[in-house]
Design an enzyme around this catalytic site. Sequence first.
Site, PDB file in Angstrom:
ATOM      1  NE  ARG A  46      -2.741   0.398   3.485  1.00 26.78           N
ATOM      2  CZ  ARG A  46      -2.083   0.681   4.631  1.00 26.78           C
ATOM      3  NH1 ARG A  46      -1.500   1.841   4.776  1.00 26.78           N
ATOM      4  NH2 ARG A  46      -2.026  -0.206   5.598  1.00 26.78           N
ATOM      5  CE1 TYR A  98     -18.230  11.808 -14.420  1.00 24.55           C
ATOM      6  CE2 TYR A  98     -16.913  11.813 -12.418  1.00 24.55           C
ATOM      7  CZ  TYR A  98     -17.755  11.163 -13.299  1.00 24.55           C
ATOM      8  OH  TYR A  98     -18.110   9.860 -13.061  1.00 24.55           O
ATOM      9  CG  ASP A 169     -10.542  16.740 -14.041  1.00 28.19           C
ATOM     10  OD1 ASP A 169      -9.895  16.224 -14.977  1.00 28.19           O
ATOM     11  OD2 ASP A 169     -11.500  16.161 -13.497  1.00 28.19           O
ATOM     12  CE  LYS A 194     -13.496   8.729 -17.972  1.00 26.54           C
ATOM     13  NZ  LYS A 194     -13.374   8.835 -16.568  1.00 26.54           N
TER      14      LYS A 194
END
Length: 378
Positions: A46, A98, A169, A194
């Site tokens: 992690r 978004y 973003d 994306k």
Amino acid sequence: MGFATDCIHAGQEPDPTTGAVAVPIYQTSTYVQQGIGQHKGYEYARTQNPTRRALEKNLAALEGGVDAYCYASGMAATNAVLSLIKGGQRVVVSDNVYGGTHRLFTKVLADYGVRFAFLEASDAAAFDRAAGEFQMLWIETPTNPLMKVCDIAALAEVAHRRGALLVVDNTFMSPFFQRPLALGADIVVHSTTKFLNGHSDSVGGVAVVKRTEHADWLRYVQNAAGAILSPFDSWLVLRGTKTLALRMPRHEENGRGVAAYLRAHRKVRKVYWPGFPDHPGHDVHKRQSSGFGSMISFDLGGRGAAEALLAKVKLCSLAESLGGVETLISHPATMTHAGYTQAERDALGIVDGMVRISVGCEDSEDLIADLERALQSV
Ligand SMILES: Cc1ncc(COP(=O)(O)O)c(C=O)c1O
């Protein structure tokens, strides 16, 4: 190095154990230690993973940041960046981000006492007058799905005068077309799902930072909150960024063709694409980006027409998401922007007849033929 060279090589030394050219998928949860505290810089997956680290270095180079941290999704990256903000502080957001970002801010983080305001930000001077005090400005440009353009450099100045951070973003443009950190932004966020990954086979996110204090905090949060990108997803995105500089020009060329086709079609009322010289903010976009991308929205005049088109397309897949080599088409009002209320969508102009298309890398004549056939039933 040039951008295409960085895409292929940044962060990716041949594997020290075997010389493997492709960074291996380090699919391990932990690392053996020689004695207490005696290890090779890796303790627990992690906290550190070499595949994820290679991707982080790659993306930091592509966006021109000091460092980058990858998370389990774009939303997890957004959430990590918002942990820089504490209860009682105020975040101002460009007004048609978004839907998931809007949902996280208004439905989750607002309950922790963070104050959010959604404001029109495409006129930086008017925004400056209206915004009041804030600690973070969060923008998308072009915005999703109306393609409103925000002036990154001007808004960085507006934010910095208040001692605030500017976060961009950059998912729609990718660093191939637009590098917000060089224009004054402090942090860049992507849904790597994306264009960066580009193949619609991984969900992930990244935050790229300019200052080491932000790198230290985001690394801390990545480990503390644990929303890490998996080794396999890291490897997929690394594989994706290798061809970013090849894919993006093709996306744009196809986007240009589809935008022009739609604009000339009598059943299409309006087309939103920043590449049109009469698109609001076209000049600003041209100054701050090296291309217009392949995200296009268009209005068919009503929900029935949008439904008819979306039921008939074959090559264009009706699906959420964007940025893959395959063309994806969607209905913002019920899909990506369902998190907004009807009243909020009406106020913004996200009408029920709006369709959004993420133009892929197929042959553009095939895409146009698919749209042509589907538009006949509208
Ligand atoms: C512009 C933008 N930002 C962030 C996100 C969220 O990313 P993810 O779906 O990887 O959580 C999306 C997802 O569609 C997006 O379009």
